[in-house]
Design an enzyme around this catalytic site. Structure first.
Site, PDB file in Angstrom:
ATOM      1  N   GLY A   5       1.290   1.862  -5.746  1.00 14.41           N
ATOM      2  CA  GLY A   5       1.883   2.251  -7.037  1.00 14.41           C
ATOM      3  C   GLY A   5       2.482   1.060  -7.773  1.00 14.41           C
ATOM      4  O   GLY A   5       2.287   0.897  -8.981  1.00 14.41           O
ATOM      5  N   CYS A  40      13.053   3.473  -0.243  1.00 12.72           N
ATOM      6  CA  CYS A  40      13.216   4.842  -0.764  1.00 12.72           C
ATOM      7  C   CYS A  40      14.056   5.647   0.217  1.00 12.72           C
ATOM      8  O   CYS A  40      13.609   6.648   0.762  1.00 12.72           O
ATOM      9  CB  CYS A  40      11.867   5.493  -1.047  1.00 12.72           C
ATOM     10  SG  CYS A  40      10.760   5.560   0.356  1.00 12.72           S
ATOM     11  N   ALA A  85       0.819  -1.219   0.000  1.00 14.77           N
ATOM     12  CA  ALA A  85       0.000   0.000   0.000  1.00 14.77           C
ATOM     13  C   ALA A  85       0.857   1.275   0.000  1.00 14.77           C
ATOM     14  O   ALA A  85       1.932   1.268   0.593  1.00 14.77           O
ATOM     15  CB  ALA A  85      -0.901  -0.023   1.231  1.00 14.77           C
ATOM     16  N   PRO A  86       0.389   2.363  -0.661  1.00 11.78           N
ATOM     17  CA  PRO A  86      -0.919   2.551  -1.307  1.00 11.78           C
ATOM     18  C   PRO A  86      -1.026   1.987  -2.722  1.00 11.78           C
ATOM     19  O   PRO A  86      -2.061   2.145  -3.344  1.00 11.78           O
ATOM     20  CB  PRO A  86      -1.072   4.076  -1.316  1.00 11.78           C
ATOM     21  CG  PRO A  86       0.325   4.582  -1.403  1.00 11.78           C
ATOM     22  CD  PRO A  86       1.164   3.615  -0.612  1.00 11.78           C
TER      23      PRO A  86
HETATM   24  C1  LIG Z   1       7.266   1.920   1.371  1.00 12.47           C
HETATM   25  S1  LIG Z   1       5.635   1.580   1.809  1.00 12.47           S
HETATM   26  C2  LIG Z   1       5.054   0.661   0.429  1.00 12.47           C
HETATM   27  C3  LIG Z   1       4.720   1.495  -0.784  1.00 12.47           C
HETATM   28  C4  LIG Z   1       4.052   0.679  -1.880  1.00 12.47           C
HETATM   29  N1  LIG Z   1       4.829  -0.474  -2.267  1.00 12.47           N
HETATM   30  C5  LIG Z   1       3.760   1.496  -3.126  1.00 12.47           C
HETATM   31  O1  LIG Z   1       4.454   1.382  -4.131  1.00 12.47           O
HETATM   32  O2  LIG Z   1       2.794   2.262  -3.100  1.00 12.47           O
HETATM   33  C6  LIG Z   1       5.821   0.334   3.028  1.00 12.47           C
HETATM   34  C7  LIG Z   1       4.541  -0.347   3.437  1.00 12.47           C
HETATM   35  O3  LIG Z   1       4.900  -1.413   4.307  1.00 12.47           O
HETATM   36  C8  LIG Z   1       3.815  -1.641   5.169  1.00 12.47           C
HETATM   37  N2  LIG Z   1       4.318  -2.496   6.268  1.00 12.47           N
HETATM   38  C9  LIG Z   1       5.172  -2.167   7.253  1.00 12.47           C
HETATM   39  N3  LIG Z   1       5.423  -3.239   8.030  1.00 12.47           N
HETATM   40  C10 LIG Z   1       4.710  -4.269   7.508  1.00 12.47           C
HETATM   41  C11 LIG Z   1       4.542  -5.633   7.857  1.00 12.47           C
HETATM   42  N4  LIG Z   1       5.167  -6.166   8.909  1.00 12.47           N
HETATM   43  N5  LIG Z   1       3.723  -6.386   7.107  1.00 12.47           N
HETATM   44  C12 LIG Z   1       3.072  -5.864   6.035  1.00 12.47           C
HETATM   45  N6  LIG Z   1       3.182  -4.574   5.664  1.00 12.47           N
HETATM   46  C13 LIG Z   1       3.997  -3.794   6.383  1.00 12.47           C
HETATM   47  C14 LIG Z   1       3.363  -0.248   5.542  1.00 12.47           C
HETATM   48  O4  LIG Z   1       2.026  -0.260   5.988  1.00 12.47           O
HETATM   49  C15 LIG Z   1       3.547   0.495   4.216  1.00 12.47           C
HETATM   50  O5  LIG Z   1       2.331   0.540   3.519  1.00 12.47           O
END
Ligand SMILES: C[S@@+](CC[C@H](N)C(=O)[O-])C[C@H]1O[C@@H](n2cnc3c(N)ncnc32)[C@H](O)[C@@H]1O
Length: 423
Positions: free
Chosen positions: A247, A358, A244-245
């Site tokens: 992309g 990132c 999430a979100p």
């Molecule tokens: C960098 S963001 C991801 C952005 C996404 N891939 C995009 O391109 O829009 C990292 C995500 O990891 C999730 N997250 C963090 N710890 C997590 C866990 N233990 N299990 C699953 N999701 C996790 C967060 O909620 C967050 O949405």
């Protein structure tokens, strides 16, 4: 009409961010003094706060000789107005007399700052008589000392300075097309970049052609690389482990893959579902902890866009360097290493995993990957220059991708590695 309410709103935004550790987006969404302004005044207040945050390290060092007591010993509200005033004088095209008088007037409108008007006035007058710190203070001073020292020792002074200076740029608006990129570029008046992103010069996102029809989504050009390195194929099962979100989920789904999008955040997954609905794309959406989730079957390909300090997106969120502490950043590598080990467990033997963050902080990027390789969990599948058009200069000697400034156009700083699970 007086411009003091604009400076008051800018000062309040800075106070919320720097003293109450709220993100700028959150402060903008909730502060009444800001939200009660008219459109152009609101944009000006936001520009002042944003400029002060981008230049904060320079401003704080630059004003200190002009203060009769340290900035840290000054009331929070006066401190915020000094920063707002100095940003206008040194870094914005605002007449100096207006920047001083309207900012001092703002102190009269803000009861906790009222008694500090004389101090503020004296400080800002000295600022108007002095040269901008851009001419005299190192770009590394744009960051807190701990970050400057970490990135300076990781990349060398010159590259670290270029990275620091890149946060002064307004962020670019890049779109990812669902289908034909040339058609989206033509419809939006943007430029098609070598990696397939569309660079938009200006325009509010919702008003650009094709938004409602779901022809594209907003995504930084560098953020497109991780999904591209998986070479998604029609019908192929791919797990997007921190999705999430969404992309990267949208990219994989647009390529025809059978995507499982997993994240542990319900509100962020709601945004992912909205993005899927707007673009008419499909993915199976799962709310779960990626460290503990047991897949029904192993996946041939996995994308792990791990949670990170996000210090590669300072152009978009200049406050991050100041509201995140060194201790906050130190918590990420443990989570990242556990998620990478969990992801490797969900990957079929011989399968491909792309890991990305990132942030340019090596402890969250290459160090995590090297540790997994060292344990024999995964091996590296080096990226080739022809796989990353427009970003060839971002290829590291080991075959990873590190999008520092100067390695493509204007983009965020990503670290990306492609890995294989031994058969
Ligand atoms: C960098 S963001 C991801 C952005 C996404 N891939 C995009 O391109 O829009 C990292 C995500 O990891 C999730 N997250 C963090 N710890 C997590 C866990 N233990 N299990 C699953 N999701 C996790 C967060 O909620 C967050 O949405």
């Amino acid at each position: 009409m007086s411009g003091a309410p604009i400076r008051l709103a800018a000062g309040r935004l800075l106070n919320l961010v720097l003293d109450k550790k709220r993100t700028l987006d959150d402060a903008l969404a909730t502060d009444d003094a800001y939200n009660n302004l008219d459109g152009s005044d609101r944009a000006f207040a936001r520009a002042i706060a944003s400029s002060a945050l981008r230049h904060l390290g320079w401003i704080d060092r630059g004003v200190s000789p002009f203060l009769s007591r340290p900035l840290s010993a000054t009331g929070a509200e006066i401190r915020a107005l000094i920063r707002a005033g100095a940003a206008q004088i040194w870094f914005m095209d605002v007449p100096h007399h207006a920047a001083v008088s309207e900012t001092v007037e703002a102190a009269r409108l803000w009861s906790p700052a009222r008694s500090g008007g004389g101090f503020l006035n004296a400080a800002l007058r000295r600022v108007t008589e002095s040269e901008s710190p851009a001419a005299t203070i190192s770009p590394l001073a744009l960051w807190p000392d701990w970050l400057a020292s970490r990135l300076g020792s990781a990349y060398g002074r010159e590259a670290a300075e270029a990275l620091a200076l890149s946060q002064l740029e307004e962020p670019s608006l890049h779109l990812s097309p669902k289908g034909d990129g040339a058609r989206v570029a033509e419809a939006t008046g943007g430029t098609l970049l070598p990696d397939g992103a569309i660079d938009i010069v200006s325009g509010a996102v919702e008003t650009l052609p094709g938004y409602a029809a779901g022809d594209w989504w907003v995504q930084d050009a560098a953020a497109r690389i991780p999904a591209q390195l998986l070479s998604p194929q029609t019908g192929e099962r791919i797990l997007d482990l921190c999705a999430a979100p969404g992309g990267k989920t949208l990219q994989l789904a647009a390529a025809g893959a059978d995507v499982t999008a997993l994240d542990r955040s319900r509100p962020r997954l709601e945004r992912l579902k909205e993005n899927l609905a707007r673009t008419g794309l499909h993915a199976e959406v799962i709310i779960a902890d990626g460290e503990a989730w047991a897949p029904p079957a192993l996946f041939p390909k996995i994308l792990l866009d791990a949670p990170c300090s996000a210090l590669g997106t300072l152009r978009r969120h200049p406050e991050s360097a100041w509201i995140k502490t060194e201790d906050d950043v130190a918590r990420f590598p443990g989570v990242q290493a556990r998620l990478l080990a969990a992801a490797a467990g969900m990957l079929a033997p011989g399968g491909t995993l792309v890991y990305c963050v990132c942030t340019p902080v090596p402890a969250e990027g290459v160090d995590i990957v090297e540790a997994a390789i060292g344990k024999g969990i995964l091996t590296r599948s080096p990226v080739k220059a022809e796989e990353i058009p427009g970003f060839e200069a971002a290829l590291t000697p080991a075959g990873d991708v590190l999008t520092l400034p100067g390695t493509g156009g204007k983009h965020d700083a990503f670290y990306i590695a492609r890995l294989i699970k031994p058969a």
